[in-house]
Design a protein around this motif. Structure first.
Motif, PDB file in Angstrom:
ATOM      1  N   GLU A  96       6.186   7.088  28.519  1.00 10.22           N
ATOM      2  CA  GLU A  96       4.742   6.997  28.065  1.00 10.22           C
ATOM      3  C   GLU A  96       3.679   7.483  28.850  1.00 10.22           C
ATOM      4  OE1 GLU A  96       3.614   2.900  26.684  1.00 10.22           O
ATOM      5  OE2 GLU A  96       5.526   2.436  26.074  1.00 10.22           O
ATOM      6  N   MET A  97       2.907   8.139  28.324  1.00  9.40           N
ATOM      7  CA  MET A  97       1.384   8.455  28.950  1.00  9.40           C
ATOM      8  C   MET A  97       0.467   7.375  28.974  1.00  9.40           C
ATOM      9  SD  MET A  97       0.783  12.234  27.677  1.00  9.40           S
ATOM     10  CE  MET A  97       0.597  12.151  25.966  1.00  9.40           C
ATOM     11  N   VAL A  98       0.282   7.185  30.346  1.00  9.33           N
ATOM     12  CA  VAL A  98      -0.538   5.906  30.720  1.00  9.33           C
ATOM     13  C   VAL A  98      -1.980   6.575  30.964  1.00  9.33           C
ATOM     14  CG1 VAL A  98      -0.749   3.876  32.118  1.00  9.33           C
ATOM     15  CG2 VAL A  98       1.360   4.848  31.312  1.00  9.33           C
ATOM     16  N   ASP A  99      -3.011   5.902  30.578  1.00  2.77           N
ATOM     17  CA  ASP A  99      -4.533   6.069  31.122  1.00  2.77           C
ATOM     18  C   ASP A  99      -4.526   5.977  32.529  1.00  2.77           C
ATOM     19  OD1 ASP A  99      -5.245   6.718  28.426  1.00  2.77           O
ATOM     20  OD2 ASP A  99      -6.041   4.514  28.035  1.00  2.77           O
ATOM     21  N   LEU A 100      -5.231   6.741  32.979  1.00  3.86           N
ATOM     22  CA  LEU A 100      -5.622   6.617  34.546  1.00  3.86           C
ATOM     23  C   LEU A 100      -6.311   5.353  35.157  1.00  3.86           C
ATOM     24  CD1 LEU A 100      -6.282  10.492  35.753  1.00  3.86           C
ATOM     25  CD2 LEU A 100      -3.883   9.109  35.881  1.00  3.86           C
ATOM     26  N   ASP A 101      -7.108   4.707  34.303  1.00  2.37           N
ATOM     27  CA  ASP A 101      -7.462   3.624  34.638  1.00  2.37           C
ATOM     28  C   ASP A 101      -6.478   2.489  34.434  1.00  2.37           C
ATOM     29  OD1 ASP A 101      -7.437   3.315  31.693  1.00  2.37           O
ATOM     30  OD2 ASP A 101      -9.879   3.247  31.686  1.00  2.37           O
ATOM     31  N   ASP A 102      -5.642   2.655  33.924  1.00  6.48           N
ATOM     32  CA  ASP A 102      -4.543   1.351  33.892  1.00  6.48           C
ATOM     33  C   ASP A 102      -3.891   1.177  35.217  1.00  6.48           C
ATOM     34  OD1 ASP A 102      -1.930   0.170  33.686  1.00  6.48           O
ATOM     35  OD2 ASP A 102      -2.082   0.754  31.250  1.00  6.48           O
ATOM     36  N   PRO A 103      -3.716   0.007  35.625  1.00 14.31           N
ATOM     37  CA  PRO A 103      -3.126  -0.308  37.017  1.00 14.31           C
ATOM     38  C   PRO A 103      -1.832   0.222  37.138  1.00 14.31           C
ATOM     39  CG  PRO A 103      -4.192  -2.350  35.890  1.00 14.31           C
ATOM     40  CD  PRO A 103      -4.267  -1.282  34.798  1.00 14.31           C
ATOM     41  N   LEU A 104      -1.099   0.418  36.069  1.00 13.29           N
ATOM     42  CA  LEU A 104       0.270   0.988  36.180  1.00 13.29           C
ATOM     43  C   LEU A 104       0.139   2.489  36.511  1.00 13.29           C
ATOM     44  CD1 LEU A 104       2.202  -0.663  33.286  1.00 13.29           C
ATOM     45  CD2 LEU A 104       2.069  -1.528  35.642  1.00 13.29           C
ATOM     46  N   ALA A 105      -0.922   3.292  36.243  1.00 14.24           N
ATOM     47  CA  ALA A 105      -0.992   4.766  36.519  1.00 14.24           C
ATOM     48  C   ALA A 105      -0.933   4.955  38.110  1.00 14.24           C
ATOM     49  CB  ALA A 105      -2.131   5.356  35.968  1.00 14.24           C
ATOM     50  N   GLY A 106      -1.692   3.911  38.784  1.00 13.04           N
ATOM     51  CA  GLY A 106      -1.742   3.994  40.160  1.00 13.04           C
ATOM     52  C   GLY A 106      -0.475   3.982  41.097  1.00 13.04           C
ATOM     53  N   GLY A 121       5.351   6.723  44.197  1.00  7.55           N
ATOM     54  CA  GLY A 121       6.463   6.432  44.994  1.00  7.55           C
ATOM     55  C   GLY A 121       7.703   5.484  44.157  1.00  7.55           C
ATOM     56  N   ALA A 122       8.291   4.371  44.816  1.00  3.12           N
ATOM     57  CA  ALA A 122       9.303   3.921  44.482  1.00  3.12           C
ATOM     58  C   ALA A 122       8.931   2.523  44.230  1.00  3.12           C
ATOM     59  CB  ALA A 122      10.500   3.933  45.537  1.00  3.12           C
ATOM     60  N   MET A 123       7.704   2.247  44.028  1.00  2.00           N
ATOM     61  CA  MET A 123       7.053   0.936  43.810  1.00  2.00           C
ATOM     62  C   MET A 123       7.384   0.439  42.422  1.00  2.00           C
ATOM     63  SD  MET A 123       5.999  -0.448  46.703  1.00  2.00           S
ATOM     64  CE  MET A 123       4.566  -1.491  46.503  1.00  2.00           C
ATOM     65  N   ASN A 124       7.459  -0.897  42.271  1.00  2.00           N
ATOM     66  CA  ASN A 124       7.462  -1.227  40.862  1.00  2.00           C
ATOM     67  C   ASN A 124       5.945  -2.038  40.597  1.00  2.00           C
ATOM     68  OD1 ASN A 124      10.800  -2.316  40.027  1.00  2.00           O
ATOM     69  ND2 ASN A 124       9.941  -0.499  40.989  1.00  2.00           N
ATOM     70  N   ALA A 125       5.909  -2.259  39.295  1.00  2.08           N
ATOM     71  CA  ALA A 125       4.720  -2.997  38.890  1.00  2.08           C
ATOM     72  C   ALA A 125       4.860  -3.650  37.265  1.00  2.08           C
ATOM     73  CB  ALA A 125       3.557  -2.175  38.862  1.00  2.08           C
ATOM     74  N   ILE A 126       4.382  -4.748  37.210  1.00  2.53           N
ATOM     75  CA  ILE A 126       4.520  -5.197  36.085  1.00  2.53           C
ATOM     76  C   ILE A 126       3.054  -5.972  35.361  1.00  2.53           C
ATOM     77  CG2 ILE A 126       5.114  -7.599  36.716  1.00  2.53           C
ATOM     78  CD1 ILE A 126       7.305  -7.669  34.501  1.00  2.53           C
ATOM     79  N   THR A 127       2.783  -5.813  34.201  1.00  2.53           N
ATOM     80  CA  THR A 127       1.258  -6.415  33.715  1.00  2.53           C
ATOM     81  C   THR A 127       1.760  -7.278  32.725  1.00  2.53           C
ATOM     82  OG1 THR A 127      -0.091  -4.264  34.227  1.00  2.53           O
ATOM     83  CG2 THR A 127      -0.725  -5.919  32.578  1.00  2.53           C
ATOM     84  N   TYR A 128       1.170  -8.521  32.944  1.00  2.00           N
ATOM     85  CA  TYR A 128       1.490  -9.739  31.813  1.00  2.00           C
ATOM     86  C   TYR A 128       0.128  -9.754  31.014  1.00  2.00           C
ATOM     87  CZ  TYR A 128       5.534 -11.149  34.339  1.00  2.00           C
ATOM     88  OH  TYR A 128       6.665 -11.031  34.807  1.00  2.00           O
ATOM     89  N   THR A 129       0.108  -9.589  29.996  1.00  2.00           N
ATOM     90  CA  THR A 129      -1.278  -9.683  28.962  1.00  2.00           C
ATOM     91  C   THR A 129      -1.113 -11.011  28.536  1.00  2.00           C
ATOM     92  OG1 THR A 129      -1.132  -7.505  28.472  1.00  2.00           O
ATOM     93  CG2 THR A 129      -2.584  -8.960  27.070  1.00  2.00           C
ATOM     94  N   CYS A 130      -2.309 -12.000  28.992  1.00  2.00           N
ATOM     95  CA  CYS A 130      -2.321 -13.234  28.700  1.00  2.00           C
ATOM     96  C   CYS A 130      -3.570 -13.722  27.886  1.00  2.00           C
ATOM     97  CB  CYS A 130      -2.474 -14.192  29.848  1.00  2.00           C
ATOM     98  SG  CYS A 130      -1.072 -13.837  31.035  1.00  2.00           S
ATOM     99  N   ASP A 131      -3.411 -14.803  26.846  1.00  2.00           N
ATOM    100  CA  ASP A 131      -4.612 -15.101  26.138  1.00  2.00           C
ATOM    101  C   ASP A 131      -5.665 -15.706  26.803  1.00  2.00           C
ATOM    102  OD1 ASP A 131      -3.325 -17.640  26.541  1.00  2.00           O
ATOM    103  OD2 ASP A 131      -3.675 -18.191  24.546  1.00  2.00           O
ATOM    104  N   LEU A 132      -5.728 -16.505  28.021  1.00  2.00           N
ATOM    105  CA  LEU A 132      -6.546 -17.011  28.726  1.00  2.00           C
ATOM    106  C   LEU A 132      -6.931 -16.308  29.988  1.00  2.00           C
ATOM    107  CD1 LEU A 132      -5.238 -20.671  28.534  1.00  2.00           C
ATOM    108  CD2 LEU A 132      -6.846 -19.740  26.932  1.00  2.00           C
TER     109      LEU A 132
END
Length: 350
Positions: free
Chosen positions: A290-300, A303-314
């Motif tokens: 997917e093309m991710v916006d540069l201001d999305d934390p995943l865009a930054g 290397g071989a790092m991983n990342a995960i975003t949980y979108t929460c209601d609260l």
């Protein structure tokens, strides 16, 4: 009282875990009042050892480092050698089985059998394998519950980065509406290098040279590794019994240098994203570039790092970034699961 452990599989992660125990023994005892004692080790290639009173970890590491085998461990009274993994799981006096074998992700074996044998013999299981959690979560969870034991597997998603413990404990009380992440370091590294000008083949060769990619990179580059992690997240975090065939999966082989240039022009960056989204029709699961916006934390995440975003209601979106692989990191994942089991046991006794 000591928490006795039996290790099934003694490759890099198993040895890394034993070295963590050697380094942290005093701190675990003083700060956490936890005494972890290895009584059994069984490895298909290196042999096996069992002593009901515990093995000397210094001697274990010395034997493997010097000879590549557990057979060089010195004889002593009460020591038993050459048990199979099944014999070890069934006959050891261990409280918990640490499952670290190589698993066929198509079948989840032999680790599924190892879990079943352990649960039926009232032993907890801590594992770093994706296969059993992705393919047999419901049946194995039920079997563990029926036998009054725990099954923990923090290391199966992002190694020592607590991708499961975060939503299960710290974010509890939220409704999680979306989970998306970079869950494979190999492809993330390759996409970064392709953005810097390498073609796909060059990026893959470099990743293999650095040890990020296997000689057969299929599981990484075709998205299968991420697919299994998405199945785990769906089952464990969202409570949705998702199956393989319900996840649309596409790897990175189709990404061209022209695609990368187009993303740059649009102020975006390509990432291989595993995604779970709550919709009115149910959970939609995908693995795809997917093309991710540069201001999305995943865009930054490079290397071989991983990342995960949980979108929460609260609490809104929360992103966790860390290593998704590594011997010490995965050994740490085993350790935090064992600390959790020990604390649970103390709570029950208290």
């Amino acid at each position: 009282m000591a928490h006795k452990l039996a290790l099934i599989g003694f490759g890099g992660v198993g040895q890394g875990f034993v070295n963590i125990l050697r380094e942290k023994k005093v701190k675990l005892s003083e700060y956490h009042q936890i005494d972890l004692k290895v009584v059994s080790i069984s490895d298909l290639f290196k042999g096996s050892l069992y002593h009901p009173d515990g093995l000397c970890l210094d001697k274990v590491i010395k034997a493997v480092q010097e000879t590549g085998s557990l057979n060089a461990y010195p004889d002593e009274e009460g020591l038993i050698r050459n048990w199979s993994s099944k014999e070890t799981i069934e006959q050891t006096n261990a409280d918990s089985i640490i499952e670290m074998t190589f698993t066929d992700v198509q079948t989840g074996q032999p680790a599924i059998d190892h879990c079943q044998w352990a649960f039926l013999h009232k032993r907890n299981v801590v594992m770093t394998n994706k296969g059993p959690v992705a393919l047999a979560y419901e049946s194995l969870s039920n079997l563990a519950r029926q036998n009054g034991v725990q099954w923990l597997f923090e290391g199966a998603v992002m190694s020592g980065t607590p991708a499961l413990r975060l939503p299960q404990t710290t974010l509890t009380g939220n409704d999680i509406t979306e989970i998306k992440g970079i869950l494979n370091g190999t492809t993330n590294y390759m996409l970064m290098r392709m953005e810097e000008g390498l073609n796909y083949e060059e990026a893959l060769k470099e990743a293999q040279g650095l040890g990020y990619a296997e000689a057969d990179p299929t599981a990484d580059v075709e998205g299968h590794d991420v697919l299994y992690k998405i199945l785990i997240l769906a089952n464990v975090v969202l409570g949705v019994p998702l199956k393989r065939e319900e996840v649309a999966c596409q790897g990175i082989a189709s990404i061209s240098l022209a695609d990368l240039d187009r993303a740059k022009e649009l102020g975006k960056r390509w990432k291989l994203i595993g995604s779970l989204k709550q919709t009115e029709a149910g959970v939609m699961a995908t693995v795809k570039p997917e093309m991710v916006d540069l201001d999305d934390p995943l865009a930054g995440v490079t290397g071989a790092m991983n990342a995960i975003t949980y979108t929460c209601d609260l609490s809104g979106p929360i992103t966790l970034v860390g290593a998704g692989a590594g011997i010490k990191e995965t050994g740490f994942a085993v350790l935090i699961d064992l600390i959790a089991i020990s604390r649970h046991k103390k709570g029950m006794e208290g």
